[in-house]
Write a protein that holds these residues in place. Structure first.
Motif, PDB file in Angstrom:
ATOM      1  N   SER A 148      -6.458  -4.743  -0.347  1.00 13.19           N
ATOM      2  CA  SER A 148      -6.980  -5.108   0.973  1.00 13.19           C
ATOM      3  C   SER A 148      -7.958  -6.268   0.894  1.00 13.19           C
ATOM      4  N   ILE A 167       0.840  -1.207   0.000  1.00 18.71           N
ATOM      5  CA  ILE A 167       0.000   0.000   0.000  1.00 18.71           C
ATOM      6  C   ILE A 167       0.871   1.251   0.000  1.00 18.71           C
ATOM      7  N   VAL A 170      -5.922   0.250  -3.768  1.00 16.88           N
ATOM      8  CA  VAL A 170      -5.693  -0.068  -2.354  1.00 16.88           C
ATOM      9  C   VAL A 170      -6.836  -0.930  -1.823  1.00 16.88           C
ATOM     10  N   ILE A 193       0.875   4.237  -2.908  1.00 11.58           N
ATOM     11  CA  ILE A 193       0.700   5.661  -2.601  1.00 11.58           C
ATOM     12  C   ILE A 193       1.916   6.469  -3.059  1.00 11.58           C
TER      13      ILE A 193
END
Length: 57
Positions: A46, A16, A42, A20
């Motif tokens: 997850s 993650i 993201v 980003i």
């Protein structure tokens, strides 16, 4: 067992963080900070992690 869980969460966090960081760099280079694709990526990471954890793979 606990050590595997910590390593899995560390890998998830790094994935993650990489997404980003890539989004920020891409936004600086192209001056295009679209949030929706990053959010979906993201979210997909997850959800994939949680499904993989349930299946035990």
């Amino acid at each position: 067992m606990l050590r595997n869980g910590v390593n899995d969460l560390k890998a998830l966090f790094l994935a993650i963080l990489g997404v980003i960081t890539g989004w920020i760099l891409w936004g600086v280079i192209t001056d295009d900070f679209e949030f929706i694709p990053v959010f979906l990526l993201v979210l997909g990471i997850s959800i994939g992690y949680s499904i993989g954890k349930k299946e035990g793979t």
